[in-house]
Design an enzyme around this catalytic site. Structure first.
Site, PDB file in Angstrom:
ATOM      1  CB  SER A 163      -0.887   0.018   1.035  1.00  0.00           C
ATOM      2  OG  SER A 163      -2.051   0.798   1.098  1.00  0.00           O
TER       3      SER A 163
ATOM      4  CG  ASP B  69      -6.118  -2.940  -3.516  1.00  0.00           C
ATOM      5  OD1 ASP B  69      -6.656  -2.317  -3.157  1.00  0.00           O
ATOM      6  OD2 ASP B  69      -4.740  -3.322  -3.394  1.00  0.00           O
TER       7      ASP B  69
ATOM      8  CG  HIS C  99      -5.273  -2.802   0.404  1.00  0.00           C
ATOM      9  ND1 HIS C  99      -4.984  -2.486  -0.849  1.00  0.00           N
ATOM     10  CD2 HIS C  99      -4.626  -2.143   1.452  1.00  0.00           C
ATOM     11  CE1 HIS C  99      -4.109  -1.056  -0.345  1.00  0.00           C
ATOM     12  NE2 HIS C  99      -3.875  -1.106   1.093  1.00  0.00           N
TER      13      HIS C  99
END
Length: 513
Positions: A227, A452, A482
């Site tokens: 991320s 995602d 995610h």
């Protein structure tokens, strides 16, 4: 990510927020002296976690009976004055266990910005166990986070009130209140953390990682970023291309986007995730929250509209507001593992009980069950607003609302108004978007997930292009949630493990379905 504090406020992996057994490193602030690359770390058993790291207990012993170790690395407060005052960067590690020959340290950043790596790594250690055969697994609280000179803003009581506010204002009075609350929060950050606020940019954290590499004794930085950690990894590669070892970027932030573009992309991403959740629910034998996928989404929209007018009981004494419900729904969309709790939470909310959705919202905001907040939100705002030049105002957001609503009827307003998070921020932003160009770097494996919601799939291709020819190698996972590696997909894990452990770079364009 959906959170009234800003567009990337929950990039930390959702399951980390909900399931992590949190622990602490140690902080240190004292005048600097000498060459910090020569410092020796004092590794000891990890103490109990600080409130700023989320509370909890010390991590469980490792499967082989070993213990997690924590240490504090001294780094310059201001990298333009490397021999000036220092801050402590909290570290955690699990030593390599073999049987393979040790390669070095593998440094993790799990996202946010604002997520505590010291807290998160132990919770996912089993997922990364194959990598521990040849690496020390290492993570850290980036500067401004947890015990690494953590940013402090509002008190727990003030945050409870803040997160009860209406973050999708409908009229002039509500807009004025929302902007006032944002400015008060930011003023509290300046009041309580003025010393560190100018020094929490992603470029500062990247320089900390290069110091970490040297202190840990590695010639090159081996890295696993998830991320926001992909942005940090890309910035590191730009600043230190010759120091990049084996690096993986998973759940990739698009480095070419402005905050507005990122928020709009997330509106589309979370809407797609909601579409997938609704379709999945109604394909089962019985979906308790709708008869068709469109019915599920219509009922969610009706619930949010109802909560805007009249909140329902949440976790006493707080009420589940429209904002908290939206935040909680988004939290559950980070991971397919949370679709079950989301279904149950919606079913309860339709019956007038908002506890599950509020629990999910609390996880997004870093609130523990005893009412204490980590500094996740404070650090997130501080790092984002220090990185990003853009300062949006109320009039600008209003002009953009139709575009955001078209992208997502459920999340558009929420993400659009989140663009105000840097209003009156005391430190100027660094750039329009991060520079990740890294000519001369070793290959970097870039992993994108087609489903995602928080870092849409297109960001992986943009990262590969921005890193430059011969650097970024794209791997696609056709899945949900995610991130890709922690999905458990054997194809993804085989490709990543083969690269990190044996140096086998997958063919560009490899697809794991």
């Amino acid at each position: 990510m959906p959170n009234p504090r800003g567009p990337r406020a929950a990039a930390l992996t959702a399951t980390a927020v909900l399931l992590a057994a949190l622990l602490a490193g140690c902080g240190d602030e004292r005048p600097g002296s000498g060459d910090l690359t020569a410092q020796k770390l004092d590794w000891t058993d990890c103490p109990a976690p600080a409130v700023s790291e989320g509370g909890g207990t010390t991590p469980s012993p490792l499967p082989d009976g070993g213990t997690w170790q924590c240490a504090t690395m001294k780094a310059p407060l201001d990298w333009s004055r490397p021999r000036g005052d220092t801050i402590g960067i909290a570290l955690i590690r699990a030593r390599a266990a073999g049987p393979g020959e040790r390669i070095g340290s593998l440094i993790f950043n799990f996202g946010g910005p604002g997520g505590s790596g010291v807290s998160t790594l132990p919770s996912f250690a089993q997922d990364y166990a194959p990598l521990r055969t040849r690496y020390d697994l290492v993570s850290f609280d980036p500067r401004g986070v947890g015990r690494s000179a953590g940013v402090r803003c509002e008190s727990d009581a003030q945050l409870d009130r803040y997160f009860q506010q209406d973050a999708t204002p409908d009229d002039a009075a509500e807009r004025a209140t929302f902007l006032k609350n944002t400015e008060q929060f930011n003023a509290a950050c300046e009041k309580n953390s003025a010393r560190v606020l100018p020094h929490v940019r992603t470029t500062d954290a990247a320089r900390d990682m290069d110091l970490m590499r040297q202190v840990l004794g590695d010639a090159r930085l081996h890295y696993f970023g998830i991320s926001y950690g992909t942005e940090l990894g890309g910035v590191y590669a730009h600043l230190f291309p010759g120091h990049v070892g084996r690096a993986v970027l998973d759940a990739v932030v698009d480095p070419t986007q402005t905050p507005e573009q990122s928020s709009l992309g997330q509106a589309k991403g979370f809407q797609l995730a909601m579409d997938n959740f609704a379709h999945d629910c109604v394909t089962k034998s019985k979906c308790p929250v709708g008869t068709t996928a469109q019915d599920v989404e219509n009922r969610v929209a009706a619930l949010l509209k109802k909560l805007d007018a009249k909140p329902i009981p949440g976790i006493f004494p707080r009420l589940l507001t429209q904002t908290a419900a939206t935040n909680g729904i988004a939290q559950a969309l980070y991971s397919k593992d949370l679709w079950g709790p989301l279904t149950e939470g919606l079913e309860q909310a339709y019956a007038g009980d908002g506890r599950i959705l509020m629990l999910l919202s609390d996880a997004m905001n870093g609130r523990t069950e005893n009412g204490e907040y980590s500094n996740l939100t404070a650090a997130n705002v501080a790092i984002n607003c220090s990185d990003e030049k853009q300062r949006y105002d109320t009039a600008y957001v209003q002009r953009k609302l139709p575009e955001f609503r078209a992208a997502s009827p459920l999340f558009g307003d929420f993400l659009a108004w989140g663009m105000l998070s840097c209003a009156d921020w005391p430190v100027p932003g660094a750039a329009d978007h991060p520079d990740v160009s890294a000519p001369g770097s070793a290959p970097i494996l870039v992993v994108g997930n087609t489903g995602d919601p928080a870092t849409p799939y297109e960001g992986a291709r943009k990262m590969v292009e921005a890193l430059g020819r011969g650097v970024g190698v794209e791997l696609t996972y056709k899945g949900q949630g995610h991130g890709a590696y922690n999905s458990g997909d054997k194809c993804v894990q085989s490709a990543v493990n083969g690269y990190l452990l044996d140096g086998r770079v997958p063919a560009a364009g490899t697809v794991c379905a």
